[in-house]
Design an enzyme around this catalytic site. Structure first.
Site, short mmCIF file in Angstrom:
data_model
loop_
_atom_site.label_atom_id
_atom_site.label_comp_id
_atom_site.label_asym_id
_atom_site.label_seq_id
_atom_site.Cartn_x
_atom_site.Cartn_y
_atom_site.Cartn_z
N CYS A 2 0.83 -1.19 0.00
CA CYS A 2 0.00 0.00 0.00
C CYS A 2 0.87 1.25 0.00
CB CYS A 2 -0.95 0.07 1.19
SG CYS A 2 -2.09 -1.30 1.29
N ARG A 27 4.21 -0.45 -4.72
CA ARG A 27 3.95 -0.97 -3.37
C ARG A 27 2.64 -1.77 -3.30
NH1 ARG A 27 7.02 1.80 0.47
NH2 ARG A 27 5.62 1.05 2.09
N TRP A 75 -2.71 -2.81 -1.69
CA TRP A 75 -2.40 -4.23 -1.81
C TRP A 75 -3.30 -4.90 -0.77
CZ3 TRP A 75 -0.63 -8.28 1.20
CH2 TRP A 75 -0.16 -9.41 0.50
N ASN A 101 -2.14 2.01 5.60
CA ASN A 101 -1.26 0.91 5.21
C ASN A 101 -0.98 0.11 6.47
OD1 ASN A 101 0.81 -0.73 4.32
ND2 ASN A 101 2.33 0.90 4.22
N GLY A 102 -1.24 -1.19 6.46
CA GLY A 102 -1.00 -2.01 7.65
C GLY A 102 -2.20 -2.90 7.91
N GLU A 487 17.67 -18.05 -6.41
CA GLU A 487 17.30 -16.69 -6.81
C GLU A 487 16.83 -16.67 -8.26
OE1 GLU A 487 16.57 -14.06 -5.48
OE2 GLU A 487 16.87 -12.49 -6.96
N LYS A 491 13.14 -15.38 -9.44
CA LYS A 491 12.94 -14.32 -10.43
C LYS A 491 11.95 -14.79 -11.49
CE LYS A 491 14.00 -11.61 -8.84
NZ LYS A 491 14.57 -11.48 -7.58
N GLU A 494 8.24 -15.20 -10.07
CA GLU A 494 7.47 -14.02 -9.66
C GLU A 494 7.06 -13.13 -10.83
OE1 GLU A 494 11.24 -11.62 -7.64
OE2 GLU A 494 9.28 -11.45 -6.74
N HIS A 510 17.96 -37.24 -5.18
CA HIS A 510 17.15 -37.57 -4.00
C HIS A 510 15.67 -37.24 -4.21
CE1 HIS A 510 20.84 -38.45 -1.89
NE2 HIS A 510 21.33 -37.32 -2.40
N LYS A 609 6.17 -4.44 -3.61
CA LYS A 609 7.61 -4.27 -3.43
C LYS A 609 8.02 -4.34 -1.97
CE LYS A 609 11.71 -3.24 -4.94
NZ LYS A 609 12.41 -4.37 -5.59
O1 M6R Z 1 12.74 -5.32 1.09
P1 M6R Z 1 13.22 -6.69 1.44
O2 M6R Z 1 14.53 -7.01 0.83
O3 M6R Z 1 13.20 -6.96 2.91
O4 M6R Z 1 12.16 -7.65 0.77
C1 M6R Z 1 12.23 -9.04 0.92
C2 M6R Z 1 11.37 -9.74 -0.10
O5 M6R Z 1 10.04 -9.36 0.02
C3 M6R Z 1 11.83 -9.45 -1.53
O6 M6R Z 1 13.18 -9.79 -1.72
C4 M6R Z 1 10.98 -10.23 -2.54
O7 M6R Z 1 11.22 -11.59 -2.43
C5 M6R Z 1 11.25 -9.73 -3.96
N1 M6R Z 1 10.01 -9.60 -4.68
C6 M6R Z 1 12.14 -10.63 -4.72
O8 M6R Z 1 12.33 -10.23 -6.04
#
Ligand code: M6R
Length: 614
Positions: A2, A27, A75, A101-102, A487, A491, A494, A510, A609
């Site tokens: 948010c 956000r 969000w 927000n929260g 990672e 990527k 997502e 395994h 984000k």
């Molecule tokens: O702001 P932060 O690094 O604490 O955020 C952690 C995760 O939410 C963030 O890395 C998320 O996994 C990303 N969307 C990855 O691309």
């Protein structure tokens, strides 16, 4: 999660609010809304499901005049994305409008009380309960808005960043925060409010970061006043922002994500600047120097983070154990905070976060500090909550990261962790001088090696076309490349919504090997390292089962070129620095596959984000 924007001053509020929402859209982007008080003191709320563009379309024939307003991009937590659940929410009397927000955790109890008192609700949100609760207090206490908000927040359990305006009161915004970020921008005869500084920088570089349980009273003709919810008056501390506007624009790229991938040679130089000396013989991090003894005597390092930052933490584990010979544990902040962990006073806790606002990471930090551990933050957003709640730390200095999928923040985190490990190893004497010097030298070569990988963007784009319709992907790596495999898979999933898993290559046998057939693409990171031969054997095992291998190899590795179906060549580097190179083609591959699939790369579905709720 948010985005909040507010404005009070001499200009028309609506264009400022809309521009601010666009900057904060990363956000959360399932609905958006504005509340404005016009020159006749009428309070109007306009909101729409969807993106900020949908809100603009909806508002185009409405009265959007006025020099005070608040706005929100959502969000969803409570209630599906819809017009009704979008913020701002009116109180029943339509005298108040509030954005939030929260999460208000005790909203059900408050709502029951309100229902008993004749309140009705238009939405399924906890936020509507909060604005009605403030309205209820306002009426029963016969107080002003500030006091109604203050009393209400003392009765609320949960997290909030809020802004409230009141019909007939065009000269005041009341804002408050607890566990969700809020920044007040201080201009000349005008004030701004936002979840982060990006909507503010265009107008002023002077900001006040609100702390938890603080309420800002922003009056049109007065300096902002800050009180705690227990009514202690605070002296506002005005800070200067270092951000610049061009960092918030796409700069000719189709997406922020692509721009951020291409920025990496520069961001890593910035990250090292002033830390690696000009001669390339030493690394100094002030956050470590100031607490040298703590690091030398640390019994253990605990790394806490979420998502991509957690993957950076896993690389940190390899680095600290190899260079400093300190045992390391890497924990998901969300698990750590709830599992009664053993934390000792001679532990160093490193919290890694791009945003510096991740709710689980903040809670884990609080727990660690209460247990007496020394907490070090590795964050990107200057002035965010994590740097303000840790004992020491280092910024990653890679500039605002807008694309929801983290790219440049990841490589900058790994760079900071590498510099930390080098600096601590030097203090502890655990790394041979020769190795220390050549690691620093090679670290300085990384930006130009990344340039070389980026120059293969067109080739990777072409390769991506072959895999656009794959249903699943497996990513494999060993040693330092294992977290890179995780990672790479994150990527891809997502932003393309393709199911992808990362594994340490040796784990294939395994279980996951059962998944392999001629439809399964496997991305294998097979650069020259101490277990290179073993990764080659893993690739052979996959080929024997008709899997389709995309290998990330070092330049000129003819034997894997023959074995794999496709390959991407990257320059050779020291094993410990390999993640800084091998992660780049994986970012590009994920990006192009997502673009081929027509995905909203910068704002993928269901994500936000900054994850400020747990
Ligand atoms: O702001 P932060 O690094 O604490 O955020 C952690 C995760 O939410 C963030 O890395 C998320 O996994 C990303 N969307 C990855 O691309």
């Amino acid at each position: 999660m948010c985005g909040i924007v507010g404005y009070i001053g001499f200009r028309e509020a609506y264009p400022i609010l809309i521009k601010g929402l666009r900057r904060l859209e990363y956000r959360g982007y399932d609905s958006a809304g504005v509340a404005i008080i016009n020159n006749e003191n009428q309070l109007s709320v306009y909101k729409a499901k969807g993106k900020v563009a949908d809100l603009e379309e909806y508002s185009k024939d409405k009265d959007i005049s006025g020099t005070i307003g608040i706005a929100h991009t959502r969000w969803a937590t409570h209630g599906e994305p819809s017009n009704a659940n979008a913020h701002p929410h009116y109180s029943q009397s339509e005298n108040l409008a509030l954005i939030h927000n929260g999460i208000i955790e005790n909203y059900a109890v408050l709502k029951a009380e309100l229902l008993k008192n004749g309140y009705t609700f238009q939405s399924s949100t906890d936020t509507e309960v909060l604005v009605q609760w403030i309205d209820y207090i306002y009426n029963i206490h016969k107080c002003d808005l500030f006091h109604a908000v203050q009393i209400a927040l003392n009765q609320v359990v949960g997290a909030y960043a809020i802004a409230v305006i009141e019909k007939g009161n065009p000269d005041q915004i009341i804002a408050a925060r607890k566990s969700s970020p809020l920044v007040v921008g201080v201009g000349e005869n005008e004030y701004f409010l936002a979840s982060d500084a990006s909507p503010i920088i265009e107008y002023t570089n002077k900001v006040i970061y609100l702390d938890d349980e603080e309420i800002a009273v922003i009056n049109r003709h007065e300096d902002p006043k800050i009180y705690t919810i227990s009514n202690i008056k605070k002296t506002p501390e005005i800070k200067e922002l270092e951000m610049n506007l061009s960092q918030l624009e796409r700069g000719g790229y189709d997406h922020f994500m692509l721009k951020e991938i291409f920025e990496q040679p520069e961001t890593l130089k910035n990250c090292m600047s002033g830390r690696v000396n000009i001669e390339g013989t030493n690394v100094t991090l002030s956050g470590i120097i100031d607490h040298k003894e703590k690091f030398i005597n640390a019994r253990r390092i605990l790394i806490i983070a979420c998502g991509t930052s957690w993957h950076a933490g896993l690389i940190g584990e390899y680095l600290f154990e190899e260079f400093c010979r300190i045992p390391v544990e890497v924990e998901y902040a969300s698990e750590f905070r709830y599992r009664n962990p053993v934390i000792c006073a001679d532990d160093i806790v490193i919290a890694i976060s791009q945003s510096g606002e991740t709710a689980d990471s903040l809670a884990a930090i609080e727990l660690a500090r209460k247990a007496g551990a020394f907490v070090y933050g590795v964050c990107n957003v200057v002035g965010s909550s994590i740097p303000r709640n840790t004992d020491s730390g280092s910024y990653t200095h890679c500039g605002p990261e807008i694309g929801v999928a983290s790219t440049k923040a990841f490589t900058a985190q790994v760079t900071v962790l590498t510099m930390m490990a080098l600096a601590i190893a030097k203090e502890k004497g655990t790394m041979p001088e020769e190795n220390y010097l050549c690691t620093i030298k090679e670290l300085q070569n990384i930006p130009s090696k990344i340039e070389k990988i980026l120059s293969q963007n067109d080739k990777i784009k072409e390769l991506s076309l072959i895999f656009t319709y794959a249903q699943n992907f497996i990513y494999l790596g060993r040693g330092y490349s294992y977290p890179v495999a995780l990672e790479g898979a994150l990527k891809l999933k997502e932003i393309s919504y393709i199911h992808a898993e990362g594994y340490p290559a040796a784990e294939m046998k395994h279980g996951p090997i059962a998944l392999i057939d001629n439809e399964m693409p496997i991305v294998a990171i097979a650069t020259h390292n101490t277990i290179y031969e073993k990764v080659v054997s893993n690739i052979q095992e996959i080929k024997a089962r008709n899997g389709r291998v995309i290998a990330i190899i070092n330049e000129g590795d003819e034997s894997i070129k023959e074995l794999a179906d496709h390959y991407i060549e990257i320059p050779e580097t020291k094993e410990c620095l390999d993640p800084l190179l091998s992660s780049i083609p994986l970012q590009l591959l994920a990006y192009h596959i997502a673009v081929n699939k027509n995905r909203d790369v910068d704002m993928p579905r269901n994500l936000a984000k900054s994850v400020t709720v747990e």
